[in-house]
Design a protein around this motif. Structure first.
Motif: not given
Length: 469
Positions: A376-377, A373-374, A189, A371, A186-187, A192
């Motif tokens: 970016r957060a 996503r983390e 991409g 990954n 998860s995370g 994309q």
């Protein structure tokens, strides 16, 4: 001519009987889903058509005026060896069939045999031809280490060699009609990557995404296949399913590993037959979209345990790509951090800050379970709290300290740090005790221990080296 992608090359039908050409074209289109069709009634025009058009497969009648099918077969094999040929004859003669195969024909069918066998043979030839083209394209890209369309991957921020190999693989399968299985945590991409495949495919239709996690069998069928009016209580009007909405484009099914066994049967039939029935309808529809599926789960393990159908798993893994997690792409961390900070600064109407030199080192020692996503957060959170020229590391430290495994407390241990009956330790001894405790808590990781102590890692390394005899 229909602009549908399947197959990625033209299929040329050659026969001197216009009625047979017409009926064969209709059968291939309606029952085989093959629309990229050319027709030729004059055998003398065949070679010019192959030279002019993107022909990959020829269905060739054996007995024709002017040039026979056998003569044309030899010319095609000699001048265009990349083109496959299927002989369709009115004669059921074993000797003739064997001769044609020896001359280079892919297969031989008799006109009077059942239509389904011929269509299945055409499908096999198309699949083999596409695999051959993909293999050639893949070999060329890997040998030359090139990307034909790098702009497609511009939004995927990376300098990792593994990711570049993924991009090269995606380019090589871009024209295939077969499903694509995207795997990765998860995370990483996966969405994309799906967008990149859709763009590479030059589809004229849209990209339609469906998260199938948690859908029961009835909702799954209605979501994908749609329904007719009156198909069930509350179905006041007909509704097109996601497959129909994705016509000419791409259907993306996310979290495929969570699909129920009953729904897996429906998906398998859709991929095998290329057709489906809207709920309440007895007339099948052809799928006009390429299928991409994604999962963060291990499908091989799930099929071995009986949670995922083997036949569906092998159908999906014709084209399989695995996206490496961020912890295996450490060279991308700083690139991504810079990108996300700039993105957040623009969105929050702030000036992008300077990154402390210690931050990349800190991030490189973090496992990033969430990954990209983390990351970016974290970047957005840090940017929202940013007030000075230098970016604060507090947000990152807070999250990463939570990742340090805590030791189990000893219920018999005293809460008193030092024995009251013994002299207090010297400052040097106390420092060594703190360093030992920090190293134990960080399980030997000097980077984590230095953060716990509030000193630099070089300083900690120097103190540890002094202790060694």
């Amino acid at each position: 001519m229909n602009n549908r992608r399947y197959p990625s090359f033209g299929v040329l039908l050659v026969d001197d009987e216009p009625s047979f050409l017409r009926s064969l074209s209709i059968a291939l289109e309606r029952r085989g889903g093959i629309n990229h069709i050319y027709r030729c009634e004059d055998s003398r025009e065949v070679m010019a058509t192959i030279a002019r058009e993107p022909i990959g497969l020829v269905l060739l009648d054996l007995t024709m005026p002017h040039l026979s099918g056998e003569t044309l077969l030899q010319q095609i094999v000699e001048e265009h060896p990349e083109v496959s040929v299927i002989i369709i004859s009115g004669l059921n003669q074993l000797e003739t069939a064997v001769k044609c195969i020896r001359l280079g024909a892919f297969d031989y069918f008799v006109k009077t045999t059942e239509e389904e066998r011929l269509i299945e043979g055409v499908r096999r030839a198309i699949q083999l031809q596409e695999m051959r083209k993909e293999s050639q394209a893949m070999r060329l890209r890997f040998l030359t280490d090139t990307l034909e369309r790098p702009e497609v991957f511009a939004e995927i921020i990376t300098q990792d060699k593994g990711m570049r190999s993924v991009f090269q693989y995606l380019e090589s399968i871009s024209t295939s009609s077969q499903p694509v299985l995207i795997m990765g945590e998860s995370g990483v991409g996966k969405e994309q990557i799906t967008h990149a495949i859709h763009t590479l495919s030059n589809c004229t239709g849209p990209l339609i995404s469906v998260n199938v996690a948690g859908l029961d069998d009835n909702v799954f069928a209605d979501t994908l296949f749609g329904h007719q009016r009156g198909a069930f209580t509350g179905a006041d009007k007909a509704r097109a399913g996601m497959i129909e909405q994705a016509a000419g484009g791409t259907l993306f099914l996310d979290e495929i590993g969570d699909l129920s066994l009953a729904s897996q049967v429906k998906l398998l039939r859709l991929l095998q037959e290329g057709e489906y029935y809207p709920l309440g309808s007895d007339r099948p529809k052809r799928i006009r979209a390429r299928v991409i599926v994604a999962t963060h789960q291990n499908l091989e393990a799930k099929q071995q345990s009986g949670e995922f159908r083997k036949d569906l798993y092998y159908r999906l893994r014709i084209h399989q790509v695995e996206i490496p997690p961020l912890r295996q792409r450490k060279g991308d961390i700083t690139l991504l951090l810079e990108y996300f900070l700039a993105e957040a600064a623009e969105e929050l109407n702030k000036t992008k800050p300077t990154i402390p030199k210690e931050l990349p080192v800190l991030l490189a020692n973090y496992a990033f379970p969430g990954n990209v996503r983390e990351l970016r957060a974290l970047a957005y959170d840090a940017m929202s709290q940013h007030r000075s020229k230098m970016l604060s590391m507090e947000v990152f430290r807070r999250v990463m300290n939570q990742d340090i495994p805590a030791t189990e407390p000893d219920p018999d241990a005293s809460t008193i740090l030092f024995n009251p009956d013994q002299p207090l330790p010297t400052l040097q001894e106390a420092g060594e005790l703190l360093i030992a405790a920090a190293m134990e808590r960080a399980q030997g990781n000097q980077s984590l221990a230095s953060r716990l102590l509030g000193i630099s890692q070089p300083a900690l390394s120097k103190r540890l080296n002094k202790k060694q005899p």
